[in-house]
Design an enzyme around this catalytic site. Structure first.
Site, mmCIF file in Angstrom:
data_model
loop_
_atom_site.group_PDB
_atom_site.id
_atom_site.type_symbol
_atom_site.label_atom_id
_atom_site.label_comp_id
_atom_site.label_asym_id
_atom_site.label_seq_id
_atom_site.Cartn_x
_atom_site.Cartn_y
_atom_site.Cartn_z
ATOM 1 N N ASP A 191 52.698 2.514 41.154
ATOM 2 C CA ASP A 191 53.661 2.514 42.251
ATOM 3 C C ASP A 191 52.930 2.667 43.574
ATOM 4 O OD1 ASP A 191 56.796 2.661 42.572
ATOM 5 O OD2 ASP A 191 55.906 3.956 44.106
ATOM 6 N N ARG A 247 58.329 -6.898 39.994
ATOM 7 C CA ARG A 247 58.969 -5.947 39.067
ATOM 8 C C ARG A 247 59.222 -6.552 37.688
ATOM 9 N NH1 ARG A 247 61.504 -1.323 41.823
ATOM 10 N NH2 ARG A 247 59.836 -0.774 43.226
ATOM 11 N N TYR A 306 57.748 6.441 53.826
ATOM 12 C CA TYR A 306 58.126 7.401 52.774
ATOM 13 C C TYR A 306 57.482 8.767 53.021
ATOM 14 C CZ TYR A 306 60.058 3.515 50.090
ATOM 15 O OH TYR A 306 60.806 2.448 49.679
ATOM 16 N N ARG A 357 63.194 -2.185 34.254
ATOM 17 C CA ARG A 357 64.336 -1.691 33.469
ATOM 18 C C ARG A 357 65.235 -2.771 32.896
ATOM 19 N NH1 ARG A 357 65.813 2.104 38.312
ATOM 20 N NH2 ARG A 357 64.665 0.389 39.209
ATOM 21 N N ARG A 397 59.319 3.737 28.570
ATOM 22 C CA ARG A 397 59.534 4.728 29.617
ATOM 23 C C ARG A 397 60.119 6.014 29.019
ATOM 24 N NH1 ARG A 397 62.988 6.795 33.031
ATOM 25 N NH2 ARG A 397 62.759 6.768 35.297
HETATM 26 O O1 CP3 Z 1 56.182 -4.915 37.586
HETATM 27 C C1 CP3 Z 1 55.799 -4.543 38.725
HETATM 28 O O2 CP3 Z 1 56.268 -5.045 39.780
HETATM 29 C C2 CP3 Z 1 54.662 -3.554 38.849
HETATM 30 C C3 CP3 Z 1 54.954 -2.217 39.193
HETATM 31 C C4 CP3 Z 1 55.566 -1.816 40.532
HETATM 32 C C5 CP3 Z 1 56.515 -0.780 40.625
HETATM 33 N N1 CP3 Z 1 56.754 -0.512 41.937
HETATM 34 C C6 CP3 Z 1 57.114 -0.099 39.478
HETATM 35 C C7 CP3 Z 1 58.377 0.656 39.665
HETATM 36 C C8 CP3 Z 1 55.284 -2.221 41.836
HETATM 37 C C9 CP3 Z 1 54.388 -3.354 42.308
HETATM 38 C C10 CP3 Z 1 56.029 -1.372 42.719
HETATM 39 C C11 CP3 Z 1 55.967 -1.462 44.194
HETATM 40 C C12 CP3 Z 1 56.843 -0.605 45.006
HETATM 41 N N2 CP3 Z 1 57.237 0.685 44.763
HETATM 42 C C13 CP3 Z 1 57.361 -0.987 46.267
HETATM 43 C C14 CP3 Z 1 57.079 -2.296 46.973
HETATM 44 C C15 CP3 Z 1 57.903 -3.417 46.452
HETATM 45 C C16 CP3 Z 1 59.373 -3.292 46.792
HETATM 46 O O3 CP3 Z 1 60.144 -3.026 45.842
HETATM 47 O O4 CP3 Z 1 59.743 -3.480 47.945
HETATM 48 C C17 CP3 Z 1 58.129 0.088 46.750
HETATM 49 C C18 CP3 Z 1 58.901 0.125 48.059
HETATM 50 C C19 CP3 Z 1 58.044 1.152 45.797
HETATM 51 C C20 CP3 Z 1 58.620 2.501 45.884
HETATM 52 C C21 CP3 Z 1 59.609 2.714 44.811
HETATM 53 N N3 CP3 Z 1 59.310 2.896 43.470
HETATM 54 C C22 CP3 Z 1 61.013 2.785 44.941
HETATM 55 C C23 CP3 Z 1 61.771 2.623 46.237
HETATM 56 C C24 CP3 Z 1 61.540 2.999 43.663
HETATM 57 C C25 CP3 Z 1 62.973 3.251 43.312
HETATM 58 C C26 CP3 Z 1 63.760 2.004 43.354
HETATM 59 C C27 CP3 Z 1 63.995 1.481 41.978
HETATM 60 O O5 CP3 Z 1 63.846 0.263 41.766
HETATM 61 O O6 CP3 Z 1 64.368 2.297 41.120
HETATM 62 C C28 CP3 Z 1 60.458 3.010 42.760
HETATM 63 C C29 CP3 Z 1 60.542 3.157 41.302
HETATM 64 C C30 CP3 Z 1 59.905 2.111 40.453
HETATM 65 N N4 CP3 Z 1 58.677 1.539 40.680
HETATM 66 C C31 CP3 Z 1 60.425 1.563 39.246
HETATM 67 C C32 CP3 Z 1 59.484 0.658 38.753
HETATM 68 C C33 CP3 Z 1 59.555 -0.136 37.464
HETATM 69 C C34 CP3 Z 1 61.730 1.977 38.603
HETATM 70 C C35 CP3 Z 1 61.492 3.335 38.035
HETATM 71 C C36 CP3 Z 1 62.113 3.607 36.703
HETATM 72 O O7 CP3 Z 1 61.666 3.071 35.660
HETATM 73 O O8 CP3 Z 1 63.021 4.429 36.706
#
Ligand code: CP3
Length: 342
Positions: free
Chosen positions: A74, A24, A151, A28, A37
């Site tokens: 994602d 990540r 999911y 944010r 964003r």
């Molecule tokens: O920089 C990076 O890591 C690359 C992008 C990336 C994102 N999600 C962006 C993201 C990657 C590799 C993921 C993987 C992902 N997504 C996983 C596996 C890794 C882990 O965290 O266990 C999972 C389970 C998801 C599903 C997901 N996406 C969830 C549960 C959430 C909400 C939780 C949160 O952190 O808000 C997301 C949203 C998400 N994916 C964000 C980002 C940057 C935050 C969204 C935002 O900007 O509001």
């Protein structure tokens, strides 16, 4: 021989200073991410707009000079590409329409139909492979079938594994069919990312820890092994990182069983234990508690050095045990890099 340190570690080399990137790392905690964003409007628009997705992927590379960039997308996009609805509730996370039985699985699109929806992701990869500095490795990724299935079955992440466990208990064949469809689609998805320029791919099995005994073998190990075999058959030599989060003792032998070139560790196992029992099979990545990126200080420096020392005897990629959180202090990343490289 490549000068990309991440590829060298994945190839089994023990390096004096480990390559480093953070889960990540585009996110944010960075003001420039929040600005882009906001410009995109919402998270999914950001994922599907190649110029903006490439921009947020590059932001942490410019700011910190990490050794690898991970494609901004994602893990749930593939569910959408198979026909499920996907949206994000602000402050709560992902929501999906649900697939709960054999009829639901049968209604999904075939694996090779995903590319229309996911074409913008491949375009992001093409932009990145042009624009990244030459020493930076580009990582593509997908969710592992079990985690994406949790999911898709429950329609959400929180307590979502209960839905997948219930479907697997009620109709194991239907649940296996969902895992198979996701496995086939994931091979298609990762292959297209590699064709577009990804140099490494990572499989995120974030909810692997919810699988025990034979279920861990059937729904975590087996699909990951199948995906890795099929991706490597299409793209010989492509390195694969697998992240079976909270696998615990099942981390032992995971690389051998699945064919992964590197196993990513969460922060529930100790680095010394993992060096003795997991790193014996090859490269390891991860393990530092993401909370230290919030609190920082001497404790951060000490812990980063302790992890480097524990893994100094074999191939190692420095990373956290899970994603960096929105409340992390961006200056702590400089402190971390100083501890590792300084
Ligand atoms: O920089 C990076 O890591 C690359 C992008 C990336 C994102 N999600 C962006 C993201 C990657 C590799 C993921 C993987 C992902 N997504 C996983 C596996 C890794 C882990 O965290 O266990 C999972 C389970 C998801 C599903 C997901 N996406 C969830 C549960 C959430 C909400 C939780 C949160 O952190 O808000 C997301 C949203 C998400 N994916 C964000 C980002 C940057 C935050 C969204 C935002 O900007 O509001």
């Amino acid at each position: 021989m490549t000068d990309k340190t991440l590829l060298r570690a994945l190839n089994g080399e023990t390096l004096p200073v480990p390559p480093v990137w953070l889960m990540r790392q585009a996110g944010r905690y960075l003001p420039e991410y929040r600005a882009t964003r906001a410009r995109a409007g919402d998270f999914l628009k950001l994922c599907y707009t190649p110029d903006l997705a490439a921009e947020v992927t590059l932001q942490p590379i410019r700011r910190y000079g990490f050794d690898a960039a991970i494609l901004f997308a994602d893990i749930l996009l593939i569910g959408q590409a198979l026909g499920a609805d996907l949206w994000f509730e602000t402050g709560e996370g992902p929501r999906m329409s649900t697939v709960t039985d054999a009829a639901g699985v049968a209604a999904l699109k075939p694996a090779d139909a995903i590319h229309d929806t996911l074409a913008p992701v491949y375009e992001t990869v093409r932009i990145l492979s042009r624009e990244l500095p030459r020493e930076t490795t580009l990582i593509g990724f997908a969710g592992a079938p079990w985690t994406v299935a949790t999911y898709m079955v429950a329609g959400r992440g929180k307590d979502g594994q209960a839905g997948a466990h219930a479907m697997k208990a009620a109709d194991r064949a239907a649940f296996q069919a969902l895992i198979d469809r996701l496995s086939e689609a994931t091979v298609e998805y990762l292959s297209a990312q590699i064709d577009a320029g990804a140099e490494v791919v990572k499989l995120f099995d974030s909810w692997a820890g919810a699988l025990k005994g034979p279920d861990f073998e059937d729904f975590c190990v087996a699909p990951i092994a199948r995906i890795i075999a099929e991706v490597k058959a299409r793209h010989p030599g492509i390195p694969v990182i697998a992240f079976p989060r909270e696998a615990g003792e099942a981390y032992v032998g995971f690389a051998r069983k699945t064919g992964a070139d590197c196993v990513a560790l969460d922060n529930s196992v100790s680095a010394d234990w993992a060096a003795a029992h997991v790193q014996v099979d090859g490269c390891v990545q991860g393990n530092m508690d993401p909370a230290l990126m919030v609190t920082g200080g001497e404790a951060l420096t000490r812990e980063a050095r302790r992890i480097c020392k524990a893994f100094a005897g074999g191939p190692h990629i420095f990373n956290l045990g899970h994603g960096i959180t929105p409340d992390a202090d961006p200056d702590n990343v400089h402190r971390l890099l100083e501890a590792i490289r300084g």
